[in-house]
Design an enzyme around this catalytic site. Structure first.
Site, PDB file in Angstrom:
ATOM      1  N   ASP A   1       6.115   4.035  -8.985  1.00 13.81           N
ATOM      2  CA  ASP A   1       7.119   5.084  -9.354  1.00 13.81           C
ATOM      3  C   ASP A   1       8.552   4.161  -9.382  1.00 13.81           C
ATOM      4  O   ASP A   1       8.398   3.032  -8.929  1.00 13.81           O
ATOM      5  CB  ASP A   1       7.447   5.764  -8.104  1.00 13.81           C
ATOM      6  CG  ASP A   1       7.779   5.299  -6.657  1.00 13.81           C
ATOM      7  OD1 ASP A   1       7.128   4.358  -6.434  1.00 13.81           O
ATOM      8  OD2 ASP A   1       8.535   5.748  -5.895  1.00 13.81           O
TER       9      ASP A   1
ATOM     10  N   GLU B   1       7.568   5.101  -3.265  1.00 13.63           N
ATOM     11  CA  GLU B   1       8.325   4.248  -2.801  1.00 13.63           C
ATOM     12  C   GLU B   1       9.865   4.322  -2.804  1.00 13.63           C
ATOM     13  O   GLU B   1      10.718   4.274  -2.066  1.00 13.63           O
ATOM     14  CB  GLU B   1       7.946   2.852  -2.957  1.00 13.63           C
ATOM     15  CG  GLU B   1       8.206   1.658  -2.230  1.00 13.63           C
ATOM     16  CD  GLU B   1       9.780   1.064  -2.484  1.00 13.63           C
ATOM     17  OE1 GLU B   1      10.136   0.230  -1.547  1.00 13.63           O
ATOM     18  OE2 GLU B   1      10.438   1.419  -3.469  1.00 13.63           O
TER      19      GLU B   1
END
Length: 384
Positions: free
Chosen positions: A75, A140
């Site tokens: 991500d 994250e």
């Protein structure tokens, strides 16, 4: 078995606009690549009633110990104003020997380097004396509740043993090879609300101004010398980040006053010990002022330290051999997903140079990307 290239693979990963918590198909794409190398892949989707579902990946090559795991995230943060970029953020481009694109630095390129390193290792070694695994999350950069934390819980439930973990975050401040992270400070965010009594400014005896207590509290907690630091950690530090009275009238004593602050703390403290210390101060001052308080804490992670062992020193030697720089063993910087992984395995972090992470025209040096693949390849060779 196909042969992969780190630049090509990094470009392919960057093309997916995987802004947290959106997957955009990137996890499935990576799983397919890993399957061609021989990995058994499991895509794990987790959700929470207050958050959107997130896809994660656990992949393992081999079924014996030791199990060496690489961890990272696919991500990325939003690109911001696209007009500020010299390229389209998700159209990776090479300019002046740098690969530009959102996620190039943090941290799709490091994942590409690791996959290529494993691919090369498998091509030249018929047998692995153990297992190689990957834990890749899509949560994250966000609230991190449906990502690595839950994958770790899944691995514990499945009794999956991890012997060592390398997290591929961009750890180097300026040059590749400068820094290995062997721990991280803990982090607490707090929102403190002082509850007074609203009233007319001309009649303060009929009101109770909450800002009086808030100012006293903030002054006192800012003056705390928590510690002097340790051999491995900086001193614990508290920073006030917001003060909000939210009063639009000049002739009204407010009823509420709020402040938020953050504490970055070393392993001399726990989040509980710090909260207890702060609560005593809040109680003391509000009791004296005859006001009330409420406080909400959010603990991002506890401080932790992975004591250097033979694997740590092996990785340090490999980095020095390839970059000609002996990396410092450090605990500086913010939190990372290593705070979750350290509960199941010793871990350290090493990746690219972090200068441009989250910035416009995020980029990675092509030379650094190739060197990182060499470093990861040597780590595998020396570990097994």
């Amino acid at each position: 078995m196909p042969t992969y290239n780190e630049i090509t693979l990094a470009k392919e990963l960057i093309r997916f606009p995987s802004i947290t918590p959106i997957d955009a198909g990137v996890m499935k794409f990576l799983a397919k690549k890993l399957t061609t190398i021989g990995f058994k892949c499991k895509i794990l989707e987790f959700k929470d009633k207050n958050s959107k579902p997130v896809k994660n990946l656990y992949a393992r090559l081999g079924n014996t110990q030791p199990n060496f795991m690489f961890a990272g995230h696919l991500d990325v943060v939003p690109p911001g104003n696209i007009q500020d970029w010299t390229i389209k953020p998700f159209s990776p481009t090479i300019k002046k020997n740098h690969l530009i694109g959102r996620g190039a630095n943090d941290m799709k390129s490091a994942i590409a380097s690791w996959v290529v390193a494993v691919n090369n290792y498998v091509l030249t070694n018929k047998k692995i004396n153990g297992s190689i695994s990957l834990l890749i999350t899509g949560d994250e950069e966000g609230v991190a509740i449906n990502g690595t934390k839950k994958v770790v819980d899944y691995l514990k439930k499945k009794k999956e043993k991890i012997d060592f973990c390398l997290v591929g975050e961009p750890t180097n401040p300026n040059k590749l090879g400068e820094m290995i992270k062997i721990g991280r400070r803990g982090s607490i965010n707090a929102e403190l609300t002082i509850i007074g009594t609203q009233g007319h400014v001309a009649y303060p005896h009929r009101a109770k101004n909450p800002s009086t207590s808030l100012i006293k509290i903030l002054n006192e907690i800012k003056e705390i010398k928590f510690d002097k630091g340790t051999k491995d950690f900086q001193p614990t530090n508290l920073e006030v980040t917001k003060i909000n009275i939210n009063n639009t009238a000049d002739n009204v004593i407010p009823g509420l006053a709020r402040a938020t602050f953050n504490i970055r703390f070393n392993n001399k403290h726990t989040s509980s010990s710090l909260k207890n210390r702060l609560n005593k101060i809040f109680k003391k001052i509000t009791k004296k002022d005859k006001s009330n308080f409420k406080v909400e804490y959010r603990v991002s992670g506890e401080a932790f330290l992975t004591k250097p062992n033979k694997t740590t020193y092996m990785i340090q030697d490999v980095i020095k051999k390839i970059t000609k720089i002996k990396p410092q063993l450090s605990t500086t910087g913010g939190t990372s997903d290593a705070r979750f992984i350290r509960k199941i395995a010793p871990c350290l972090e090493f990746g690219l140079v972090g200068k441009t992470m989250h910035k416009v025209d995020e980029a990675v040096s092509i030379s650094d990307l190739k060197k990182l693949t060499k470093i990861y390849s040597e780590i595998l060779k020396n570990y097994f």
